[in-house]
Design a protein around this motif. Structure first.
Motif, PDB file in Angstrom:
ATOM      1  N   LEU A 489     -38.626 -58.917 -26.320  1.00 32.40           N
ATOM      2  CA  LEU A 489     -38.795 -59.466 -24.969  1.00 32.40           C
ATOM      3  C   LEU A 489     -40.176 -59.166 -24.398  1.00 32.40           C
ATOM      4  N   ASN A 490     -40.811 -58.103 -24.882  1.00 28.93           N
ATOM      5  CA  ASN A 490     -42.060 -57.601 -24.294  1.00 28.93           C
ATOM      6  C   ASN A 490     -41.863 -57.321 -22.804  1.00 28.93           C
ATOM      7  N   GLN A 491     -40.777 -56.607 -22.510  1.00 35.72           N
ATOM      8  CA  GLN A 491     -40.444 -56.215 -21.145  1.00 35.72           C
ATOM      9  C   GLN A 491     -40.166 -54.718 -21.124  1.00 35.72           C
ATOM     10  N   ILE A 492     -40.503 -54.076 -20.016  1.00 37.17           N
ATOM     11  CA  ILE A 492     -40.376 -52.632 -19.871  1.00 37.17           C
ATOM     12  C   ILE A 492     -39.193 -52.340 -18.955  1.00 37.17           C
ATOM     13  N   PHE A 493     -38.315 -51.444 -19.411  1.00 38.35           N
ATOM     14  CA  PHE A 493     -37.135 -51.031 -18.646  1.00 38.35           C
ATOM     15  C   PHE A 493     -37.323 -49.580 -18.207  1.00 38.35           C
ATOM     16  N   ALA A 494     -36.957 -49.293 -16.970  1.00 42.81           N
ATOM     17  CA  ALA A 494     -37.062 -47.930 -16.433  1.00 42.81           C
ATOM     18  C   ALA A 494     -35.896 -47.698 -15.481  1.00 42.81           C
ATOM     19  N   THR A 495     -35.169 -46.599 -15.694  1.00 47.23           N
ATOM     20  CA  THR A 495     -34.042 -46.254 -14.827  1.00 47.23           C
ATOM     21  C   THR A 495     -34.502 -45.253 -13.776  1.00 47.23           C
ATOM     22  N   SER A 496     -33.947 -45.360 -12.588  1.00 42.27           N
ATOM     23  CA  SER A 496     -34.340 -44.482 -11.490  1.00 42.27           C
ATOM     24  C   SER A 496     -33.133 -44.275 -10.578  1.00 42.27           C
ATOM     25  N   GLY A 497     -33.335 -43.404  -9.586  1.00 46.11           N
ATOM     26  CA  GLY A 497     -32.282 -43.159  -8.609  1.00 46.11           C
ATOM     27  C   GLY A 497     -32.369 -41.776  -8.023  1.00 46.11           C
ATOM     28  N   ASP A 498     -31.411 -41.465  -7.157  1.00 47.55           N
ATOM     29  CA  ASP A 498     -31.298 -40.141  -6.554  1.00 47.55           C
ATOM     30  C   ASP A 498     -29.812 -39.870  -6.336  1.00 47.55           C
ATOM     31  N   LYS A 499     -29.479 -39.047  -5.369  1.00 45.72           N
ATOM     32  CA  LYS A 499     -28.083 -38.666  -5.160  1.00 45.72           C
ATOM     33  C   LYS A 499     -27.245 -39.755  -4.516  1.00 45.72           C
ATOM     34  N   SER A 500     -27.886 -40.774  -3.969  1.00 39.29           N
ATOM     35  CA  SER A 500     -27.134 -41.800  -3.245  1.00 39.29           C
ATOM     36  C   SER A 500     -27.305 -43.206  -3.790  1.00 39.29           C
ATOM     37  N   GLN A 501     -28.220 -43.445  -4.744  1.00 36.90           N
ATOM     38  CA  GLN A 501     -28.435 -44.787  -5.259  1.00 36.90           C
ATOM     39  C   GLN A 501     -29.035 -44.697  -6.655  1.00 36.90           C
ATOM     40  N   GLY A 502     -28.957 -45.808  -7.370  1.00 41.24           N
ATOM     41  CA  GLY A 502     -29.514 -45.866  -8.711  1.00 41.24           C
ATOM     42  C   GLY A 502     -29.647 -47.302  -9.169  1.00 41.24           C
ATOM     43  N   GLY A 503     -30.627 -47.561 -10.035  1.00 41.03           N
ATOM     44  CA  GLY A 503     -30.858 -48.908 -10.540  1.00 41.03           C
ATOM     45  C   GLY A 503     -31.737 -48.881 -11.762  1.00 41.03           C
ATOM     46  N   THR A 504     -31.807 -50.035 -12.440  1.00 43.90           N
ATOM     47  CA  THR A 504     -32.638 -50.214 -13.628  1.00 43.90           C
ATOM     48  C   THR A 504     -33.712 -51.235 -13.297  1.00 43.90           C
ATOM     49  N   HIS A 505     -34.973 -50.823 -13.360  1.00 44.81           N
ATOM     50  CA  HIS A 505     -36.105 -51.701 -13.063  1.00 44.81           C
ATOM     51  C   HIS A 505     -36.560 -52.379 -14.358  1.00 44.81           C
ATOM     52  N   VAL A 506     -36.753 -53.694 -14.292  1.00 44.34           N
ATOM     53  CA  VAL A 506     -37.223 -54.478 -15.434  1.00 44.34           C
ATOM     54  C   VAL A 506     -38.574 -55.059 -15.052  1.00 44.34           C
ATOM     55  N   LEU A 507     -39.623 -54.657 -15.772  1.00 46.75           N
ATOM     56  CA  LEU A 507     -40.977 -55.138 -15.530  1.00 46.75           C
ATOM     57  C   LEU A 507     -41.320 -56.180 -16.584  1.00 46.75           C
ATOM     58  N   TYR A 508     -41.905 -57.299 -16.158  1.00 49.54           N
ATOM     59  CA  TYR A 508     -42.223 -58.366 -17.100  1.00 49.54           C
ATOM     60  C   TYR A 508     -43.390 -59.180 -16.566  1.00 49.54           C
ATOM     61  N   ASP A 509     -43.935 -60.028 -17.440  1.00 48.28           N
ATOM     62  CA  ASP A 509     -45.026 -60.934 -17.096  1.00 48.28           C
ATOM     63  C   ASP A 509     -44.660 -62.312 -17.634  1.00 48.28           C
ATOM     64  N   PRO A 510     -44.595 -63.335 -16.792  1.00 46.51           N
ATOM     65  CA  PRO A 510     -44.196 -64.660 -17.290  1.00 46.51           C
ATOM     66  C   PRO A 510     -45.090 -65.198 -18.393  1.00 46.51           C
ATOM     67  N   THR A 511     -46.358 -64.778 -18.433  1.00 46.81           N
ATOM     68  CA  THR A 511     -47.268 -65.280 -19.463  1.00 46.81           C
ATOM     69  C   THR A 511     -47.186 -64.484 -20.758  1.00 46.81           C
ATOM     70  N   LEU A 512     -46.644 -63.266 -20.706  1.00 48.91           N
ATOM     71  CA  LEU A 512     -46.594 -62.413 -21.889  1.00 48.91           C
ATOM     72  C   LEU A 512     -45.183 -62.176 -22.393  1.00 48.91           C
ATOM     73  N   SER A 513     -44.187 -62.211 -21.502  1.00 45.54           N
ATOM     74  CA  SER A 513     -42.818 -61.874 -21.871  1.00 45.54           C
ATOM     75  C   SER A 513     -42.044 -63.127 -22.269  1.00 45.54           C
ATOM     76  N   GLU A 514     -40.913 -62.868 -22.930  1.00 44.91           N
ATOM     77  CA  GLU A 514     -40.044 -63.941 -23.373  1.00 44.91           C
ATOM     78  C   GLU A 514     -38.596 -63.619 -23.002  1.00 44.91           C
ATOM     79  N   ARG A 515     -37.862 -64.649 -22.632  1.00 44.90           N
ATOM     80  CA  ARG A 515     -36.429 -64.554 -22.357  1.00 44.90           C
ATOM     81  C   ARG A 515     -36.127 -63.355 -21.452  1.00 44.90           C
ATOM     82  N   GLY A 516     -34.988 -62.698 -21.684  1.00 42.93           N
ATOM     83  CA  GLY A 516     -34.640 -61.534 -20.886  1.00 42.93           C
ATOM     84  C   GLY A 516     -34.552 -61.840 -19.412  1.00 42.93           C
ATOM     85  N   ALA A 517     -35.357 -61.143 -18.622  1.00 48.12           N
ATOM     86  CA  ALA A 517     -35.339 -61.318 -17.174  1.00 48.12           C
ATOM     87  C   ALA A 517     -35.783 -62.709 -16.751  1.00 48.12           C
TER      88      ALA A 517
END
Length: 649
Positions: A489-517
């Motif tokens: 995919l050429n996409q970067i995944f990073a998980t984050s959060g604290d005691k009250s919330q959490g999520g997975t960040h997906v970083l991508y570039d339309p000119t460099l990445s494929e499919r996925g996000a």
């Protein structure tokens, strides 16, 4: 005459209009009659003298200099002697370059050529370098002096230069222009797994749940299609896909790992060992909470787990009742030291484990191998190790620790680390390291410190130069735990959060990445139609009933009720004096029975003055008959009192 006109115009165009005019007042020569007569035949040309006509004819014949006859004729026609011979009549001689050397101009022509060398007519000749002629240093200096316009660019290979520019541009092309966040967890996301095709993403959290996302089935709302709770009350610590991506491993804080299929259905759970057996090799499974687990990169039946009980175990997914191999790390002192993390190499022929004492131990899987490590790095870190990562060639090992550092190790020279990167805060036991698809870069996340103004970062490092390349701010208030860079995919995944919330960040570039996000972001949610109908669901809420409803505070109401004798059912106080209102009065504070007995003389209040012992012994000498008679008389007395009481009532 047309030829003469063309020659005249061509020669005259090379000189200014004022050329040939006399600067001094001189006696104008007389024009011969023959010349004037010949000018009439020129067809509109100005009249020419005999010398000019001879010069034009000589130019056409190849001899520009007039003969002696012409010169004599012109002077004779002038009549002024020497003065007429000095004056120039007609256009001047053309430059030597226009006269052909084939006609043999003689020595005079050579002398004139020498005299006219300094005069340049027309544009300068091109430098000799453009003609391809080589020369010495002197010639090069002359070329530099004679160069007109900007200097020539240096002679380089254009292909090599373009390749270098492309490499420099493409070296750090990070897909960071766009970002989406996969939400749904209520605490920090501590586990991440993306399958090899890049279509499904797994995220595990400290809220005890695992969420499954499908890029092919999601729209822009980015909601998960399944939510699991592998082990009740235990944090999710790691997730790992099988090589064929048909199953995944879930490691929680419990002692038993679970296997799920691609759709989230449970396939099995590994057995737990006997905690009362001292030797870990004799137990069938882990006896304490798991810390990490990974699927074999090549074999789909083998997985690896590590635990707080101080052992690593290799399992066969077809046999959930016992492990295949138990690995006990080497310790300086006997005891149980937890294994905080573990990993396979690229080919699955090597195992690395991070031990709680800060050491790194590596085992090569070979025939007859045991628990003795092949590589043992003591005191690699000053605190627990949270992440290990091998390079694809198996020569480089990256380690991450609670001590806030990331170290690069060359497995051929393990005495000292190649490079140590400091100031990388880490407060979570699942913080890992990841390589880029071409392994030119490696990246890791940082945690948010209590008194720091810096948020959670994603740091990129150059593997060849061993230097920091870039820092990307993921969240201003949440820590970054796990990260991954998907090669397809050429996409970067990073998980984050604290005691009250959490999520997975997906970083991508339309000119460099494929499919996925890119697939799910392009899909907008369906718009509701006016013809849509949905039945209203029946909500069963038992706490809405009065029986289960939480009553508000009624302290004041209870106090008011207590003051009311009727509502509080307060007992009635005894009446003094005669009775009234249906109540029997009492005299001298006594009851009716006591009053009647006192009046009858049967009750004597002498008990305060009597000795208890004497009062009991006085009945010792009484005969049996006396006792019976006393009992009969007492019974008759009670019957009498009862009868009177009924009459009074």
């Amino acid at each position: 005459m047309e030829d003469e006109a063309e020659i005249y115009d061509g020669v005259r165009a090379q000189f200014p209009l004022s050329f040939g005019k006399q600067s001094k007042a001189q006696a104008s020569p007389r024009i011969p009659v023959a010349a004037a007569g010949g000018g009439g035949k020129s067809g509109g040309l100005p009249s020419l003298s005999s010398s000019s006509r001879a010069w034009l004819e000589g130019l056409r014949a190849g001899n520009p200099r007039p003969g002696p006859d012409a010169g004599t004729g012109s002077r004779g026609g002038g009549g002024d002697g020497e003065g007429g011979g000095r004056a120039m009549i007609g256009p001047p001689r053309p430059p030597p370059g226009l006269i052909s050397s084939d006609d043999g101009g003689g020595e005079e022509e050579e002398e004139e050529d020498d005299d006219d060398d300094g005069v340049m007519v027309g544009p300068p000749p091109p430098p000799p370098g453009n003609l391809g002629d080589g020369g010495d240093d002197d010639e090069e200096e002359e070329e530099e002096e004679a160069m007109i316009g900007p200097p020539r660019p240096p002679i380089v290979d254009s292909e090599d230069e373009e390749e270098e520019e492309e490499e420099e541009e493409n070296r750090y092309r990070l897909p960071l222009s766009n970002e989406i966040v996969l939400k749904g967890h209520t605490k920090i996301v501590s586990a991440l797994a993306v399958d090899h095709t890049g279509s499904r993403v797994l995220s595990g959290s400290y809220d005890y749940s695992v969420r499954m996302y499908d890029f092919q089935g999601m729209n822009s709302r980015l909601s998960s299609f399944r939510d699991l709770e592998p082990s009740e009350g235990h944090q999710v610590r790691n997730l790992s896909w099988s090589p064929t991506a048909d199953r995944f491993l879930c490691v929680t804080g419990s002692a038993q790992a679970k296997i799920y299929d691609r759709d989230g259905l449970t396939l099995g759970e590994f057995v737990k060992g006997d905690m009362y057996i001292r030797d870990l090799k004799n137990t069938k499974g882990h006896i304490s909470g798991l810390t990490w687990g990974e699927w074999h990169p090549k074999t789909k039946e083998t997985i690896l787990t590590s635990s707080e009980d101080g052992s690593l175990r290799i399992w066969d997914v077809n046999d959930f009742k016992s492990q295949k191999q138990v690995i006990k790390p080497k310790l300086a002192r006997p005891g149980r030291v937890p294994v905080t993390t573990c990993t396979w190499d690229r080919e699955g022929k090597c195992i690395a484990g991070g031990i709680g004492d800060g050491s790194i131990q590596i085992w090569n899987l070979k025939p007859g191998w045991g628990s003795r490590p092949d590589i043992h790095i003591e005191k690699a870190h000053s605190d627990d190790i949270t992440g290990l990562k091998f390079s694809s060639d198996g020569k480089i090992l990256l380690t991450r620790s609670f001590d806030g550092s990331l170290k690069v190790w060359d497995l051929r020279l393990i005495k000292n680390a190649l490079k140590v990167f400091e100031d990388l805060p880490n407060h979570y036991a699942q913080t890992n390291i990841a390589f880029s698809p071409d392994e030119q870069l490696f990246l890791t996340g940082t945690s948010v410190e209590r008194e720091s103004t810096t948020g959670g970062l994603l740091c990129f490092f150059d593997r060849s130069k061993l230097e920091l390349v870039s820092r990307i701010g993921i969240s201003p208030t949440c820590s970054v735990v796990q990260c991954a860079w998907h090669p397809r995919l050429n996409q970067i995944f990073a998980t984050s959060g604290d005691k009250s919330q959490g999520g997975t960040h997906v970083l991508y570039d339309p000119t460099l990445s494929e499919r996925g996000a890119l697939v799910c972001v392009a899909r907008a949610p369906r718009k509701k139609s006016v013809d849509d109908f949905e039945i209203k669901p029946v909500i069963h809420n038992p706490h809405a009933l009065p029986l289960f409803r939480d009553q508000p505070s009624r302290k004041r109401q209870r106090e008011k009720i207590l003051k009311d004798p009727l509502k509080s059912h307060k007992p009635e106080l005894p009446m003094n004096g005669p009775g009234h209102g249906g109540r029997v009065g009492a005299s001298k504070g006594s009851l009716l029975t006591q009053y009647l007995l006192k009046q009858g003389g049967m009750i004597k209040e002498t008990w305060m003055e009597e000795d208890p012992r004497e009062a009991i012994l006085k009945y010792a000498d009484m005969k049996k008959n006396d006792v019976l008679s006393c009992g009969a008389s007492f019974g008759s007395l009670l019957r009498l009192l009862d009868t009177r009481g009924r009459k009074l009532g």
